[in-house]
Design a protein around this motif. Structure first.
Motif, short mmCIF file in Angstrom:
data_model
loop_
_atom_site.label_atom_id
_atom_site.label_comp_id
_atom_site.label_asym_id
_atom_site.label_seq_id
_atom_site.Cartn_x
_atom_site.Cartn_y
_atom_site.Cartn_z
N TYR A 96 0.82 -1.20 0.00
CA TYR A 96 0.00 0.00 0.00
C TYR A 96 0.86 1.26 0.00
N GLN A 97 1.84 1.31 0.89
CA GLN A 97 2.67 2.51 0.98
C GLN A 97 3.52 2.68 -0.28
N LEU A 98 3.93 1.57 -0.87
CA LEU A 98 4.71 1.65 -2.10
C LEU A 98 3.85 2.22 -3.23
N SER A 99 2.59 1.78 -3.31
CA SER A 99 1.70 2.27 -4.37
C SER A 99 1.34 3.74 -4.19
N LYS A 100 1.32 4.20 -2.94
CA LYS A 100 0.98 5.59 -2.65
C LYS A 100 2.20 6.51 -2.69
N GLY A 101 3.37 5.93 -2.85
CA GLY A 101 4.58 6.74 -2.88
C GLY A 101 5.05 7.17 -1.51
N SER A 102 4.48 6.58 -0.45
CA SER A 102 4.89 6.93 0.91
C SER A 102 6.27 6.42 1.23
N ILE A 103 6.66 5.34 0.56
CA ILE A 103 8.00 4.77 0.73
C ILE A 103 8.55 4.49 -0.66
N GLY A 104 9.83 4.30 -0.74
CA GLY A 104 10.46 3.98 -2.02
C GLY A 104 11.49 2.89 -1.85
N LEU A 105 11.68 2.10 -2.89
CA LEU A 105 12.68 1.05 -2.84
C LEU A 105 14.06 1.68 -2.83
N GLN A 106 14.83 1.37 -1.81
CA GLN A 106 16.13 1.99 -1.64
C GLN A 106 17.27 1.13 -2.15
N THR A 107 16.96 -0.12 -2.47
CA THR A 107 18.03 -1.03 -2.88
C THR A 107 17.46 -2.11 -3.78
N SER A 108 18.29 -2.65 -4.62
CA SER A 108 17.87 -3.76 -5.49
C SER A 108 18.29 -5.09 -4.91
N GLN A 109 18.76 -5.08 -3.66
CA GLN A 109 19.23 -6.30 -3.04
C GLN A 109 18.09 -7.29 -2.88
N THR A 110 18.42 -8.56 -2.97
CA THR A 110 17.47 -9.62 -2.64
C THR A 110 18.14 -10.53 -1.63
N ILE A 111 17.35 -11.31 -0.95
CA ILE A 111 17.92 -12.24 0.01
C ILE A 111 18.70 -13.30 -0.74
N SER A 112 19.92 -13.51 -0.32
CA SER A 112 20.77 -14.48 -1.00
C SER A 112 20.30 -15.89 -0.70
N ALA A 113 20.85 -16.84 -1.46
CA ALA A 113 20.49 -18.24 -1.24
C ALA A 113 20.88 -18.69 0.16
N ASP A 114 22.06 -18.24 0.65
CA ASP A 114 22.50 -18.62 1.98
C ASP A 114 21.58 -18.05 3.05
N GLU A 115 21.19 -16.78 2.90
CA GLU A 115 20.30 -16.16 3.88
C GLU A 115 18.95 -16.83 3.87
N ALA A 116 18.47 -17.17 2.69
CA ALA A 116 17.16 -17.82 2.59
C ALA A 116 17.19 -19.20 3.23
N ALA A 117 18.28 -19.90 3.05
CA ALA A 117 18.39 -21.24 3.61
C ALA A 117 18.51 -21.22 5.13
N ASP A 118 19.10 -20.14 5.68
CA ASP A 118 19.28 -20.05 7.13
C ASP A 118 19.26 -18.59 7.55
N PRO A 119 18.07 -17.98 7.65
CA PRO A 119 17.99 -16.56 7.99
C PRO A 119 18.18 -16.30 9.48
N GLY A 120 19.21 -16.90 10.05
CA GLY A 120 19.52 -16.62 11.44
C GLY A 120 18.76 -17.46 12.43
N ILE A 121 18.03 -18.48 12.01
CA ILE A 121 17.18 -19.20 12.95
C ILE A 121 17.98 -20.10 13.89
N SER A 122 19.25 -20.30 13.59
CA SER A 122 20.05 -21.11 14.50
C SER A 122 20.52 -20.31 15.71
N LYS A 123 20.27 -18.99 15.67
CA LYS A 123 20.66 -18.13 16.78
C LYS A 123 19.46 -17.85 17.65
N SER A 124 19.70 -17.48 18.88
CA SER A 124 18.58 -17.24 19.80
C SER A 124 18.02 -15.85 19.61
#
Length: 295
Positions: A267-295
């Protein structure tokens, strides 16, 4: 997974190819088809192809083998170099599965059966059909949550509920932050950062008290999910054995927060309230383990 007799008949027509919307299978091809879930080669020559197929589906009904039957029947590779449309098959089966409280959904390039029983919250994602690793990972977590509840793996479902919310929050943060910090496994802290990026801080003075209470409630839900996953999930040596209702409330809580974050983001993206600041995507390593092994 348990389906009705009429759905079994429809699935048999698809597998045999007698429905005229899927590839034909000979008797020997049908035997090969069911080989993965059954090594029983007992003589069933007295049965027709359709009777044999229905017999094998009935044997799988109510067991963990039935999702395998659906997965193999809907394997896109079976439809390559044919004039048949897999989407038409999915649409037809979903008409019958709806009465059994199931639904076939596409995960990446393949199809799985989703269990709608006991799962009140439906999470619709804005990137359905995407092959981006972060998108596929999120879709997979949704299906794993529901499959594990269906199979009685309640601590595993809680783990995937946390992984789902982590992945959603990481996705939004990556899209909106120029230099997001490395995720340290602290789910409430990650949620607070995303709240700020979406202007959802409960401390705001320009929104109603009712909305502030709701935002505070979502913060409590995230903290609660983090705590429950530490105590009952299979991430660590668990302190408590979860029951089904613990898993269902954890999965629904995760979906509720994830859905709210996605809706607000879109919603905010469509209204222009926020803007995409980066073209980064979650890497394969992050997707496979997004920190869930940590407390």
């Amino acid at each position: 997974m348990q389906i009705s007799g009429i759905t079994i008949s429809q699935l048999a027509l698809i597998i045999t190819g007698d429905s005229n919307i899927s590839p034909y299978r000979s008797r020997y091809q049908l035997i090969d088809f069911f080989q993965e879930i059954d090594s029983d080669n007992a003589d069933r020559e007295h049965l027709s192809r359709r009777e044999y197929t229905e017999c094998k589906i009935k044997e799988a009904n109510g067991t963990s083998n039935l999702p395998i039957v659906f997965r193999n029947a809907l394997d896109p590779r079976n439809f390559l170099e044919t004039t048949f449309e897999l989407e038409e098959v999915v649409k037809k089966l979903n008409v019958f599965l709806e009465y059994d409280k199931y639904k076939i959904v596409k995960i990446g390039e393949f199809y799985e059966v989703k269990d709608n029983r006991g799962m009140a919250v439906e999470l619709e994602l804005p990137f359905e059909g995407s092959t981006e690793i972060s998108h596929v990972f999120i879709e997979e977590q949704i299906q794993k949550c529901e499959r594990k509840i269906r199979e009685g793996d309640f601590d595993g479902a809680i783990t995937n509920a946390r992984s789902l919310l982590e992945a959603v929050l990481l996705y939004v943060e990556k899209k909106l932050s120029q230099s997001p910090p490395e995720y340290d496994g602290k789910l409430p802290k990650l949620y607070t950062r995303v709240q700020e990026l979406l202007n959802l801080e409960p401390s705001r003075k320009d929104i109603s008290q009712a909305l502030i209470q709701m935002l505070q409630g979502l913060t409590s839900v995230v903290s609660g999910l983090a705590g429950v996953s530490n105590m009952m999930a299979d991430r660590h040596a668990r302190k408590y054995k979860p029951a089904k209702h613990h898993a269902v409330v954890s999965v629904n809580a995760s979906k509720t927060v994830a859905d709210f974050i996605f809706e607000t983001f879109s919603y905010q993206l469509s209204k222009g309230s926020i803007g995409l600041q980066t073209s980064q995507t979650i890497s394969a390593d992050e997707a496979a383990d997004p920190g869930i092994s940590k407390s």
